[in-house]
Motif scaffolding. Structure first.
Motif, short mmCIF file in Angstrom:
data_model
loop_
_atom_site.label_atom_id
_atom_site.label_comp_id
_atom_site.label_asym_id
_atom_site.label_seq_id
_atom_site.Cartn_x
_atom_site.Cartn_y
_atom_site.Cartn_z
N GLY A 92 9.01 74.01 -57.23
CA GLY A 92 8.12 74.33 -58.10
C GLY A 92 7.56 72.81 -58.51
N ILE A 93 6.71 72.84 -59.71
CA ILE A 93 5.91 71.65 -59.88
C ILE A 93 7.22 70.75 -60.43
N LEU A 94 6.93 69.43 -60.05
CA LEU A 94 7.80 68.40 -60.59
C LEU A 94 7.29 67.83 -61.88
N GLU A 95 7.67 68.39 -63.07
CA GLU A 95 7.20 68.42 -64.29
C GLU A 95 6.88 66.78 -64.62
N PRO A 96 7.65 65.86 -64.51
CA PRO A 96 6.97 64.63 -64.77
C PRO A 96 5.95 64.09 -64.05
N THR A 97 5.27 64.89 -63.16
CA THR A 97 4.04 64.51 -62.42
C THR A 97 2.97 65.10 -62.94
N ASP A 98 3.10 66.25 -63.69
CA ASP A 98 2.06 66.92 -64.32
C ASP A 98 1.22 66.28 -65.17
N ARG A 99 0.11 65.51 -64.70
CA ARG A 99 -0.88 64.89 -65.56
C ARG A 99 -2.23 65.68 -65.71
N LEU A 100 -2.94 64.91 -66.74
CA LEU A 100 -4.29 65.65 -66.76
C LEU A 100 -5.25 64.52 -66.62
N VAL A 101 -6.58 64.80 -66.17
CA VAL A 101 -7.53 64.15 -65.33
C VAL A 101 -8.64 64.10 -66.37
N TYR A 102 -9.14 62.95 -66.87
CA TYR A 102 -10.28 62.94 -67.61
C TYR A 102 -11.39 62.05 -67.03
N HIS A 103 -12.83 62.65 -67.30
CA HIS A 103 -13.86 61.77 -66.98
C HIS A 103 -14.72 61.39 -68.16
N ARG A 104 -15.12 60.20 -68.57
CA ARG A 104 -15.66 59.73 -69.79
C ARG A 104 -14.86 60.61 -70.92
N GLU A 105 -13.67 60.67 -71.20
CA GLU A 105 -13.21 61.24 -72.30
C GLU A 105 -13.21 62.96 -72.19
N ALA A 106 -13.86 63.52 -71.35
CA ALA A 106 -13.76 64.93 -70.99
C ALA A 106 -12.88 65.37 -69.89
N LEU A 107 -11.97 66.22 -70.44
CA LEU A 107 -11.12 66.99 -69.17
C LEU A 107 -11.56 67.57 -68.17
N VAL A 108 -11.46 67.08 -67.04
CA VAL A 108 -12.13 67.57 -65.73
C VAL A 108 -10.70 68.19 -64.89
N GLY A 109 -9.63 68.13 -65.15
CA GLY A 109 -8.83 69.00 -64.54
C GLY A 109 -7.30 68.39 -64.34
N GLY A 110 -6.67 68.37 -63.31
CA GLY A 110 -5.10 67.75 -63.68
C GLY A 110 -4.47 67.50 -62.19
N VAL A 111 -3.72 67.05 -61.92
CA VAL A 111 -2.80 66.48 -60.93
C VAL A 111 -1.45 66.53 -61.18
N MET A 112 -0.65 66.98 -59.84
CA MET A 112 0.87 67.16 -59.95
C MET A 112 1.36 67.28 -58.44
N ILE A 113 2.73 66.92 -58.43
CA ILE A 113 3.35 67.02 -57.28
C ILE A 113 4.42 68.15 -57.36
N TRP A 114 4.42 68.89 -56.15
CA TRP A 114 5.27 69.90 -55.93
C TRP A 114 6.64 69.55 -55.09
#
Length: 150
Positions: free
Chosen positions: A97-119
């Motif tokens: 499943g999702i490797l929990e420590p890699t589950d991060r958020l992605v921001y652009h100019r202080e606005a949340l635009v998505g996220g990244v993770m490793i499985w």
């Protein structure tokens, strides 16, 4: 004509790709085989950032990253991709499943635009996922300064 000298392949002709978790996943992988390529600098740097820190399995995951290859994008235009991992390396001691420590958020100019993770699948880092929460799919991987922990 001289014969080219080839570097040894740590995969020894074997490629370890993620196993489908369900029918949708099987459909995603069906017919999408490609020859794995080296990760480019941007991909390797991003994965190394996500795998940084001290947590259960971190050393094994980073060791797998050293020789990881880019296996294929999830679909045309996607920035998410599957990884090919040397099957002889130590396994990451976590559940699939999702490797929990890699589950991060992605921001652009202080606005949340998505996220990244490793499985992880079968003890191997198997995929990198970049999801978005905007109307348009991202066209480039996020820069390190855009990634924040949850």
């Amino acid at each position: 004509m001289e014969e080219a000298i080839r570097k040894p392949d740590p995969f020894d002709g074997q490629r370890t790709l993620p196993k489908p978790q369900d029918k949708r996943e099987a459909c995603r992988l069906k017919g999408r085989s490609t020859i794995p390529r080296d990760l480019n600098h941007e991909e390797r740097t991003l994965l190394a950032l996500l795998l940084s820190g001290d947590w259960l399995g971190a050393a094994e995951a980073r060791h797998q990253l050293e020789t990881a290859k880019h296996a294929r994008h999830w679909f045309e235009g996607s920035l998410s991709f599957d990884l090919a991992i040397d099957p002889h390396l130590p396994l990451v001691p976590v559940s699939d499943g999702i490797l929990e420590p890699t589950d991060r958020l992605v921001y652009h100019r202080e606005a949340l635009v998505g996220g990244v993770m490793i499985w992880v699948c079968g003890g191997r880092i198997s995929s990198f996922e970049y999801y978005w929460s905007t109307d348009d799919m991202p066209t480039a991987l996020p820069a390190s300064h855009q990634i924040e922990t949850r």
